[in-house]
Design an enzyme around this catalytic site. Structure first.
Site, short mmCIF file in Angstrom:
data_model
loop_
_atom_site.label_atom_id
_atom_site.label_comp_id
_atom_site.label_asym_id
_atom_site.label_seq_id
_atom_site.Cartn_x
_atom_site.Cartn_y
_atom_site.Cartn_z
CE LYS A 24 -8.13 -4.18 -2.09
NZ LYS A 24 -6.71 -4.50 -2.24
CG ASP A 317 -4.69 0.86 0.78
OD1 ASP A 317 -3.67 1.09 0.13
OD2 ASP A 317 -5.01 -0.28 1.17
C1 S3P Z 1 -2.25 -4.72 1.80
C2 S3P Z 1 -1.20 -3.94 2.18
C3 S3P Z 1 -0.96 -2.59 1.67
C4 S3P Z 1 -2.21 -2.00 1.02
C5 S3P Z 1 -2.89 -2.97 0.11
C6 S3P Z 1 -3.28 -4.23 0.86
C7 S3P Z 1 -2.38 -6.08 2.37
O1 S3P Z 1 0.08 -2.62 0.73
O2 S3P Z 1 -1.87 -0.83 0.31
O3 S3P Z 1 -4.06 -2.38 -0.44
O4 S3P Z 1 -3.45 -6.69 2.27
O5 S3P Z 1 -1.38 -6.57 2.93
P1 S3P Z 1 1.62 -2.55 1.19
O6 S3P Z 1 1.79 -3.59 2.21
O7 S3P Z 1 2.42 -2.81 -0.04
O8 S3P Z 1 1.81 -1.17 1.71
#
Ligand code: S3P
Length: 430
Positions: A24, A317
């Site tokens: 993702k 996550d």
């Molecule tokens: C992500 C960073 C994470 C993660 C999210 C996706 C990203 O969040 O929890 O599902 O793609 O940069 P945070 O950077 O806020 O911890």
């Protein structure tokens, strides 16, 4: 209306090989960089989850040509300076990554834009991104004193900052780096705990340069990016659900192919190994922009462990599914320093503890995590997903080991990151 789903898997074992869908985080970034860069970008292995489709929709509204054919995406862009001012609001759905990274990108354009998302996005803190961007000169207004969506952005010329991150967040880091790309001077981001580095890696793929030294990331403003090819590996955060399922469902053996094992994301593998899981990781391409592996896992005798400190951003996550794993491990599992869980798609500490308790788990919430004591035989029950894909999938994996069925109130939300989740469950269940 969300559909409830009865999850009834009496006496199953899991057997077989699957390839989990694209990552993702990397899928979002492939669209963003492809839109910023000049020329044609092709993406393979793209995740067709709702979050990533929100990103595509936003860039189409900015005039970027994006074609989707299966999991192949083609982006044709004349570069960030040629985007058009959208007549409509940019709708980011459930996606924190879209909202936060786009804030950094849009702040340095010449465009006026408005962004909003769903109810969950409306509760997620945006000042952690907007405040450093404001230090760069960004003009961002938002509900409740600039804290929440809807956000209105008047693009302007930005200047570089030297910023020390108060939280470990790749979304905040990436937003600042993406803004830094358009800013005058060299932007520096200092991380105490290293968060996922997909932005840094992908920038180089698009011909840009970024230096990373001991948690200090520097990016020069005014760089020109050129379209390229991006190969998206399978999402280790999606693989995590089947890694845990393979470990806790008796008589199982699962192989997962093409899983992204970027070290800033692979904390779940370290935890499984530390808890005594029968897991083998075969690295396929170590030198790829994003390394991949084939991972095999078997039903395992597990031991409790402590998860804290700098591993937390590497598995943030995965904590909901790790909590389920811990209910099947002997002894105590303690998760600390994970207060970021409170500001995810839902408060994941409350959600995980409440729902697993309903199944009979011995789990309690703490200020910054949870404590789980196992092993416990879980029973069925009525569970809530809170509209959060990862809570929904945790409930579904739990249902594989309950002695009576689980009824999940909203299974549709799983499509945010893993639209083929139940097809894969059905393919593995024997
Ligand atoms: C992500 C960073 C994470 C993660 C999210 C996706 C990203 O969040 O929890 O599902 O793609 O940069 P945070 O950077 O806020 O911890």
């Amino acid at each position: 209306m969300p559909h409830s789903k009865i999850l009834d898997y009496p006496n199953v074992r899991l057997q077989g090989t699957i390839e989990v869908p694209g990552d993702k985080s990397i899928s979002h970034r492939s669209i963003m960089f492809g839109a910023i860069a000049k020329g044609k970008t092709t993406v393979s292995g793209f995740l067709l989850g709702e979050d990533c489709l929100s990103t595509i929709d936003c860039f189409r509204k900015l005039g970027v040509e994006i074609d989707v054919e299966g999991t192949n995406v083609t982006i044709n862009s004349s570069g960030i300076h040629e985007w058009k001012e959208p007549k409509e609001v940019l709708y980011t759905g459930n996606s924190g990554t879209t909202t936060r990274l786009m804030l950094g990108i849009l702040a340095g354009t010449t465009l006026h834009t408005v962004m909003t998302g769903d109810d969950s996005i409306g509760k997620r803190p945006m000042r952690r991104v907007a405040d450093p961007l404001r230090l760069m000169g960004a003009q961002i207004a938002g509900r409740d004193n600039g804290q929440y969506t809807p956000l209105a952005i008047q693009g302007t010329q930005l200047k570089a900052i030297d910023y020390t991150m108060p939280v470990a967040s790749a979304q905040v880091k990436s937003a600042i780096l993406l803004a830094g790309l358009q800013a005058e001077g060299t932007t520096i981001v200092r991380e105490k705990e290293v968060s996922r580095d997909h932005t840094e890696r992908m920038l180089k793929q698009f011909g840009g340069s970024v230096t990373v030294d001991n948690g200090v990331v520097s990016i020069e403003g005014g760089q020109k990016l050129t379209g390229t090819h991006v190969n998206v590996p399978g999402d280790v955060s999606s693989a995590a659900f089947f890694l845990v399922a393979g470990a806790i469902v008796p008589n199982s053996e699962i192989t997962l192919q093409n899983v992204g094992v970027n070290p800033t994301r692979s904390g779940i593998i370290d935890v499984l190994e530390k808890m005594g899981a029968q897991i083998s990781v075969q690295i396929e391409d170590e030198n790829a922009a994003e390394p991949t592996a084939t991972i095999t896992i078997q039903s395992s005798q597990l031991e409790g462990t402590t998860i804290e400190g700098d591993i937390i951003p590497r598995l943030i996550d995965e904590i909901p599914i790790i909590a389920l794993l811990a209910t099947q491990a002997k002894g105590k599992t303690i998760i600390r320093n994970a207060e970021e869980l409170k500001v995810k798609e839902t408060d994941r500490i409350v959600a995980v503890v409440t729902e697993l308790q309903k199944l009979g788990a011995n789990i309690e919430a703490t200020e910054d995590g949870m404590i789980i004591e196992g092993p416990t035989k879980l029973h069925g029950g009525q569970l809530k997903s809170y509209g959060d894909h990862r809570i929904g999938m945790t409930a579904a994996v739990a249902a594989l080991i309950t002695d009576t069925p689980v009824e999940l109130d909203d299974a549709d939300c799983i499509a945010v990151s893993y639209p083929t989740f139940f097809e894969h469950v059905n393919a593995l269940v024997h």
